[in-house]
Design an enzyme around this catalytic site. Structure first.
Site, PDB file in Angstrom:
ATOM      1  N   ARG A 107       0.805  -1.225   0.000  1.00  0.00           N
ATOM      2  CA  ARG A 107       0.000   0.000   0.000  1.00  0.00           C
ATOM      3  C   ARG A 107       0.844   1.285   0.000  1.00  0.00           C
ATOM      4  NH1 ARG A 107      -4.457   0.642   3.421  1.00  0.00           N
ATOM      5  NH2 ARG A 107      -4.509  -1.545   3.996  1.00  0.00           N
TER       6      ARG A 107
ATOM      7  N   ALA B 258       2.675   2.323   2.410  1.00  0.00           N
ATOM      8  CA  ALA B 258       2.916   2.749   3.791  1.00  0.00           C
ATOM      9  C   ALA B 258       2.719   1.542   4.692  1.00  0.00           C
ATOM     10  CB  ALA B 258       1.926   3.836   4.193  1.00  0.00           C
TER      11      ALA B 258
ATOM     12  N   THR C 229      -4.323  -1.877   7.513  1.00  0.00           N
ATOM     13  CA  THR C 229      -5.642  -1.262   7.661  1.00  0.00           C
ATOM     14  C   THR C 229      -5.665  -0.427   8.937  1.00  0.00           C
ATOM     15  OG1 THR C 229      -6.637  -3.213   6.635  1.00  0.00           O
ATOM     16  CG2 THR C 229      -8.117  -1.806   7.915  1.00  0.00           C
TER      17      THR C 229
ATOM     18  N   GLU D 123     -30.025  -2.350  10.959  1.00  0.00           N
ATOM     19  CA  GLU D 123     -29.330  -3.584  11.367  1.00  0.00           C
ATOM     20  C   GLU D 123     -30.219  -4.790  11.079  1.00  0.00           C
ATOM     21  OE1 GLU D 123     -26.337  -4.820  12.701  1.00  0.00           O
ATOM     22  OE2 GLU D 123     -27.420  -6.721  12.677  1.00  0.00           O
TER      23      GLU D 123
ATOM     24  N   HIS E 154      -8.509   5.560  45.256  1.00  0.00           N
ATOM     25  CA  HIS E 154      -9.753   6.322  45.399  1.00  0.00           C
ATOM     26  C   HIS E 154      -9.487   7.806  45.222  1.00  0.00           C
ATOM     27  CE1 HIS E 154     -13.710   7.492  46.808  1.00  0.00           C
ATOM     28  NE2 HIS E 154     -13.125   8.411  47.575  1.00  0.00           N
TER      29      HIS E 154
HETATM   30  P1  FAD Z   1      -4.174  -5.494   7.844  1.00  0.00           P
HETATM   31  O1  FAD Z   1      -4.034  -4.442   8.844  1.00  0.00           O
HETATM   32  O2  FAD Z   1      -5.367  -5.457   6.946  1.00  0.00           O
HETATM   33  O3  FAD Z   1      -2.847  -5.454   6.974  1.00  0.00           O
HETATM   34  C1  FAD Z   1      -2.655  -6.258   5.853  1.00  0.00           C
HETATM   35  C2  FAD Z   1      -1.710  -5.551   4.924  1.00  0.00           C
HETATM   36  O4  FAD Z   1      -1.311  -6.484   3.914  1.00  0.00           O
HETATM   37  C3  FAD Z   1      -2.332  -4.378   4.166  1.00  0.00           C
HETATM   38  O5  FAD Z   1      -1.604  -3.195   4.418  1.00  0.00           O
HETATM   39  C4  FAD Z   1      -2.272  -4.774   2.699  1.00  0.00           C
HETATM   40  O6  FAD Z   1      -1.960  -3.690   1.850  1.00  0.00           O
HETATM   41  C5  FAD Z   1      -1.128  -5.781   2.702  1.00  0.00           C
HETATM   42  N1  FAD Z   1      -1.213  -6.752   1.615  1.00  0.00           N
HETATM   43  C6  FAD Z   1      -2.280  -7.505   1.235  1.00  0.00           C
HETATM   44  N2  FAD Z   1      -1.944  -8.328   0.219  1.00  0.00           N
HETATM   45  C7  FAD Z   1      -0.633  -8.083  -0.049  1.00  0.00           C
HETATM   46  C8  FAD Z   1       0.288  -8.629  -0.992  1.00  0.00           C
HETATM   47  N3  FAD Z   1      -0.070  -9.597  -1.843  1.00  0.00           N
HETATM   48  N4  FAD Z   1       1.538  -8.138  -1.001  1.00  0.00           N
HETATM   49  C9  FAD Z   1       1.918  -7.157  -0.133  1.00  0.00           C
HETATM   50  N5  FAD Z   1       1.097  -6.628   0.778  1.00  0.00           N
HETATM   51  C10 FAD Z   1      -0.161  -7.089   0.828  1.00  0.00           C
HETATM   52  N6  FAD Z   1      -9.103  -3.194  15.419  1.00  0.00           N
HETATM   53  C11 FAD Z   1      -8.830  -2.958  16.708  1.00  0.00           C
HETATM   54  O7  FAD Z   1      -8.276  -3.830  17.390  1.00  0.00           O
HETATM   55  N7  FAD Z   1      -9.133  -1.759  17.294  1.00  0.00           N
HETATM   56  C12 FAD Z   1      -9.741  -0.772  16.600  1.00  0.00           C
HETATM   57  O8  FAD Z   1     -10.007   0.293  17.159  1.00  0.00           O
HETATM   58  C13 FAD Z   1     -10.054  -1.000  15.240  1.00  0.00           C
HETATM   59  N8  FAD Z   1     -10.652  -0.046  14.513  1.00  0.00           N
HETATM   60  C14 FAD Z   1     -10.924  -0.276  13.194  1.00  0.00           C
HETATM   61  C15 FAD Z   1     -11.564   0.726  12.478  1.00  0.00           C
HETATM   62  C16 FAD Z   1     -11.857   0.533  11.142  1.00  0.00           C
HETATM   63  C17 FAD Z   1     -12.543   1.621  10.371  1.00  0.00           C
HETATM   64  C18 FAD Z   1     -11.474  -0.682  10.507  1.00  0.00           C
HETATM   65  C19 FAD Z   1     -11.745  -0.893   9.042  1.00  0.00           C
HETATM   66  C20 FAD Z   1     -10.835  -1.682  11.213  1.00  0.00           C
HETATM   67  C21 FAD Z   1     -10.572  -1.490  12.573  1.00  0.00           C
HETATM   68  N9  FAD Z   1      -9.958  -2.470  13.352  1.00  0.00           N
HETATM   69  C22 FAD Z   1      -9.703  -2.247  14.671  1.00  0.00           C
HETATM   70  C23 FAD Z   1      -9.579  -3.772  12.777  1.00  0.00           C
HETATM   71  C24 FAD Z   1      -8.065  -3.791  12.466  1.00  0.00           C
HETATM   72  O9  FAD Z   1      -7.771  -2.744  11.590  1.00  0.00           O
HETATM   73  C25 FAD Z   1      -7.679  -5.128  11.856  1.00  0.00           C
HETATM   74  O10 FAD Z   1      -8.123  -6.182  12.677  1.00  0.00           O
HETATM   75  C26 FAD Z   1      -6.168  -5.219  11.703  1.00  0.00           C
HETATM   76  O11 FAD Z   1      -5.679  -4.176  10.904  1.00  0.00           O
HETATM   77  C27 FAD Z   1      -5.767  -6.563  11.097  1.00  0.00           C
HETATM   78  O12 FAD Z   1      -4.398  -6.615  10.967  1.00  0.00           O
HETATM   79  P2  FAD Z   1      -3.694  -7.536   9.888  1.00  0.00           P
HETATM   80  O13 FAD Z   1      -2.237  -7.325  10.070  1.00  0.00           O
HETATM   81  O14 FAD Z   1      -4.226  -8.901   9.948  1.00  0.00           O
HETATM   82  O15 FAD Z   1      -4.160  -6.958   8.470  1.00  0.00           O
HETATM   83  P1  NAI Z   2     -19.308  -6.116  12.377  1.00  0.00           P
HETATM   84  O1  NAI Z   2     -19.231  -7.552  12.106  1.00  0.00           O
HETATM   85  O2  NAI Z   2     -18.841  -5.580  13.673  1.00  0.00           O
HETATM   86  O3  NAI Z   2     -20.813  -5.612  12.211  1.00  0.00           O
HETATM   87  C1  NAI Z   2     -21.534  -5.775  11.034  1.00  0.00           C
HETATM   88  C2  NAI Z   2     -23.000  -5.641  11.349  1.00  0.00           C
HETATM   89  O4  NAI Z   2     -23.704  -5.585  10.133  1.00  0.00           O
HETATM   90  C3  NAI Z   2     -23.537  -6.823  12.144  1.00  0.00           C
HETATM   91  O5  NAI Z   2     -24.257  -6.334  13.242  1.00  0.00           O
HETATM   92  C4  NAI Z   2     -24.420  -7.542  11.137  1.00  0.00           C
HETATM   93  O6  NAI Z   2     -25.514  -8.196  11.733  1.00  0.00           O
HETATM   94  C5  NAI Z   2     -24.872  -6.386  10.252  1.00  0.00           C
HETATM   95  N1  NAI Z   2     -25.268  -6.750   8.907  1.00  0.00           N
HETATM   96  C6  NAI Z   2     -24.695  -7.662   8.088  1.00  0.00           C
HETATM   97  N2  NAI Z   2     -25.333  -7.674   6.903  1.00  0.00           N
HETATM   98  C7  NAI Z   2     -26.315  -6.735   6.973  1.00  0.00           C
HETATM   99  C8  NAI Z   2     -27.303  -6.259   6.059  1.00  0.00           C
HETATM  100  N3  NAI Z   2     -27.400  -6.756   4.840  1.00  0.00           N
HETATM  101  N4  NAI Z   2     -28.144  -5.285   6.462  1.00  0.00           N
HETATM  102  C9  NAI Z   2     -28.047  -4.765   7.729  1.00  0.00           C
HETATM  103  N5  NAI Z   2     -27.122  -5.180   8.620  1.00  0.00           N
HETATM  104  C10 NAI Z   2     -26.266  -6.138   8.249  1.00  0.00           C
HETATM  105  O7  NAI Z   2     -18.559  -5.436  11.153  1.00  0.00           O
HETATM  106  P2  NAI Z   2     -18.058  -3.938  10.908  1.00  0.00           P
HETATM  107  O8  NAI Z   2     -18.752  -2.995  11.815  1.00  0.00           O
HETATM  108  O9  NAI Z   2     -18.121  -3.731   9.455  1.00  0.00           O
HETATM  109  O10 NAI Z   2     -16.541  -4.022  11.346  1.00  0.00           O
HETATM  110  C11 NAI Z   2     -15.682  -5.017  10.775  1.00  0.00           C
HETATM  111  C12 NAI Z   2     -14.681  -5.470  11.781  1.00  0.00           C
HETATM  112  O11 NAI Z   2     -13.699  -4.473  11.980  1.00  0.00           O
HETATM  113  C13 NAI Z   2     -15.271  -5.715  13.155  1.00  0.00           C
HETATM  114  O12 NAI Z   2     -15.784  -7.029  13.257  1.00  0.00           O
HETATM  115  C14 NAI Z   2     -14.119  -5.543  14.049  1.00  0.00           C
HETATM  116  O13 NAI Z   2     -13.453  -6.762  14.182  1.00  0.00           O
HETATM  117  C15 NAI Z   2     -13.232  -4.557  13.307  1.00  0.00           C
HETATM  118  N6  NAI Z   2     -13.336  -3.246  13.964  1.00  0.00           N
HETATM  119  C16 NAI Z   2     -12.949  -3.140  15.267  1.00  0.00           C
HETATM  120  C17 NAI Z   2     -13.050  -1.954  15.929  1.00  0.00           C
HETATM  121  C18 NAI Z   2     -12.659  -1.888  17.350  1.00  0.00           C
HETATM  122  O14 NAI Z   2     -12.033  -2.816  17.846  1.00  0.00           O
HETATM  123  N7  NAI Z   2     -12.975  -0.823  18.071  1.00  0.00           N
HETATM  124  C19 NAI Z   2     -13.544  -0.743  15.276  1.00  0.00           C
HETATM  125  C20 NAI Z   2     -13.973  -0.973  13.918  1.00  0.00           C
HETATM  126  C21 NAI Z   2     -13.830  -2.180  13.302  1.00  0.00           C
END
Ligand code: FAD
Ligand code: NAI
Length: 471
Positions: free
Chosen positions: A40, A42, A46, A208, A450
């Site tokens: 990506r 950087a 994700t 939902e 406390h």
């Molecule tokens: P990723 O972070 O997805 O990293 C995978 C990397 O592999 C990517 O950078 C991609 O570009 C690279 N890649 C893929 N294929 C290739 C290839 N063929 N060659 C080279 N590079 C490649 N989790 C939390 O615990 N707390 C949170 O607050 C939280 N908030 C989130 C908010 C949002 C909006 C989202 C979308 C997710 C959030 N998550 C959160 C979930 C968290 O981001 C993921 O669980 C975590 O990033 C997973 O880590 P990973 O290393 O498995 O994969």
């Molecule tokens: P999610 O799995 O948390 O929630 C998806 C929701 O969409 C569920 O409640 C499901 O029942 C509903 N849903 C599915 N299909 C639907 C439909 N057709 N119509 C209406 N509702 C529907 O997934 P989300 O929120 O997209 O996040 C993905 C993942 O990213 C999370 O599971 C979490 O692991 C990670 N994440 C973690 C965060 C954290 O730790 N604070 C913050 C953001 C993401």
């Protein structure tokens, strides 16, 4: 692609997210020669680029905005003319992200991890081809770790343009506050990013499919959190499914139907956020060439040590299934690096905390009441409301409760479920206690400062034996 790099490594990690970069650093600490390939442009995956960090920046900034507008007066602090500067808010978010991604690059240099910028494809069980802006390179690895993560799951028939119909990535970078927003999915992303835009002024409706928000969480938490978010102005359509989204020039129409039958309805919104979960990402990875098996849903199945069906290939993080959380990916990265180095790497998947960074926060670890009932475990419940906690009350921020579940026979802590100020920090105490197989009495007899929010955890632990002092 530079030509003078050594192309043979003990470990090549594909993906530089929290799973991949942590694995690479730990393997290097253990004396292995390591490369990490990331496409990506950087590091940080994700999580750092379009996930955990930018969402938490916007949650904090939007919380400050709402506090300044609506809550400071109660403390005797008068502020006039509070205004939103969205470009400045977004600029700060981008800077925090850039600082962190560069920080990971620095850590790679410090630990002598070779960083290849490009897309990796397996060409065999021990070989990869990397294609990037600078050309191509062939790498050889004794062990490959796949850490390619996940991407937003698409809703069939709904096209995401990242302007009117957005995924979480688009929702982290909207150029202006929409008047109205429909969020599809009351999961973690829906509630966190829905909260951000609701605080900044959007009218947010969450649709939902299931009958509760945050489906995997404890039922009591889901119910109370829904009431709290409704008070903050968000509305919910539970047990409704989206049957279509039609994007027009200035907004979209979302067609919705009750799951159990009934009249269909249409919701108009400036922006629609699709947040219905995430799916594993393995596109172009060459899994077939290396013989790596995938599940029906596209995950890479692994054993308790993170090994795939191919002995030289491991998988960690979102792509390997289980909770899609950054800290779970990191733990697996460390464990797999240690296993590869001949140590006893291990992850306790039963004790992984989950936090939802709404206000108040939601936090959970271990079993929920519904899980304990389903498995027939006799348990005691201890509960303490933050309204009775002196620090929360002094702060003027006292919604929610701490609930601790303990084994009725042994008193061992089996789970904790919190809504409240600082819940995301407080949950760590219970996770540590559970790792040490502590009883509720162990927490209850530990002296807590406390006044502190952590006293609510102690009181909930006392309440499992019905001897809380302050309720
Ligand atoms: P990723 O972070 O997805 O990293 C995978 C990397 O592999 C990517 O950078 C991609 O570009 C690279 N890649 C893929 N294929 C290739 C290839 N063929 N060659 C080279 N590079 C490649 N989790 C939390 O615990 N707390 C949170 O607050 C939280 N908030 C989130 C908010 C949002 C909006 C989202 C979308 C997710 C959030 N998550 C959160 C979930 C968290 O981001 C993921 O669980 C975590 O990033 C997973 O880590 P990973 O290393 O498995 O994969
Ligand atoms: P999610 O799995 O948390 O929630 C998806 C929701 O969409 C569920 O409640 C499901 O029942 C509903 N849903 C599915 N299909 C639907 C439909 N057709 N119509 C209406 N509702 C529907 O997934 P989300 O929120 O997209 O996040 C993905 C993942 O990213 C999370 O599971 C979490 O692991 C990670 N994440 C973690 C965060 C954290 O730790 N604070 C913050 C953001 C993401």
């Amino acid at each position: 692609m530079s030509t003078n790099k050594d192309r043979t490594f003990d470990v090549v990690v594909v993906g530089g997210g929290p799973g991949g970069y942590v694995c690479a650093i730990r393997a290097a600490q253990l004396g292995l020669s390591v490369a990490c390939v990331e496409k990506r442009g950087a590091l940080g995956g994700t999580c750092l680029n379009v996930g955990c960090i930018p969402s938490k920046v916007l949650l904090q900034s939007s919380h400050h905005y709402r506090t300044a507008k609506e809550e400071l007066a109660e403390h005797g602090v008068k502020v006039a003319g509070v205004e939103l500067d969205l470009p400045a808010m977004m600029g700060r978010k981008d800077k925090v992200v850039a600082d962190f991604t560069k920080g990971v690059e620095f850590l790679f240099k410090k630990n002598k991890v070779a960083y290849f910028k490009g897309a990796a494809a397996l060409t065999g069980p021990n070989a990869l081809k990397v294609s990037g802006e600078d050309g191509e390179a062939e790498l050889t690895a004794k062990t490959v770790v796949i850490a390619t993560g996940s991407v937003s799951a698409p809703l069939p028939g709904v096209a995401v343009d990242e302007k009117t119909v957005v995924s979480s990535t688009g929702a982290l970078a909207l150029p202006k506050v929409p008047k109205s927003m429909v969020v599809i999915g009351a999961g973690v992303i829906g509630l966190e990013l829905g909260s951000v835009w609701a605080r900044l002024g959007a009218e947010v409706t969450v649709v939902e499919f299931l009958g509760k928000i945050l489906p995997p969480f404890d039922d009591e938490v889901s119910k109370q959190m829904q009431r709290i978010l409704e008070k903050q102005g968000m509305s919910f359509k539970l047990a409704h499914k989206v049957t279509g989204v039609t994007a027009g020039k200035s907004g979209a129409t979302v067609s919705v139907e009750p799951v159990k039958g009934g009249d269909a309805l249409s919701l108009e919104a400036d922006v629609v956020l699709v947040a219905i979960g995430r799916r594993p990402y393995t596109e172009g990875l060459g899994l077939e060439a290396a013989g790596v098996a995938v599940s029906e849903k596209g995950f890479i199945p692994v054993d308790a040590h993170g090994r795939t069906n191919v002995p030289s290939i491991y998988a960690i993080g979102d792509v390997a299934g289980g909770l899609m959380l950054a800290h779970k990916a990191e733990e697996e990265g460390v464990a797999v690096a240690e296993t590869i180095a001949g140590q006893a790497g291990h992850v306790n998947h039963g004790i992984i905390p989950s936090v939802v960074y709404t206000h108040p926060e939601v936090a959970s670890v271990g079993k929920t009441e519904q899980e304990l009932k389903a498995e027939g475990t006799a348990y005691a419940v201890g509960k303490f409301p933050f309204i009775a906690n002196s620090r929360a009350k002094a702060n003027g921020d006292a919604p929610g409760f701490v609930k601790i579940l303990a084994d009725k026979r042994t008193d061992r802590v089996l789970g904790a479920h919190l809504i409240g100020p600082g819940a995301g920090e407080l949950i760590a105490e219970v996770a540590v206690a559970m790792e040490f197989s502590a009883s509720a009495e162990d927490i209850a007899r530990t002296c807590h400062a406390h006044p502190s929010l952590s006293e609510a955890v102690k009181e909930a632990a006392l309440d499992t034996a019905k001897r809380a002092i302050h309720i």
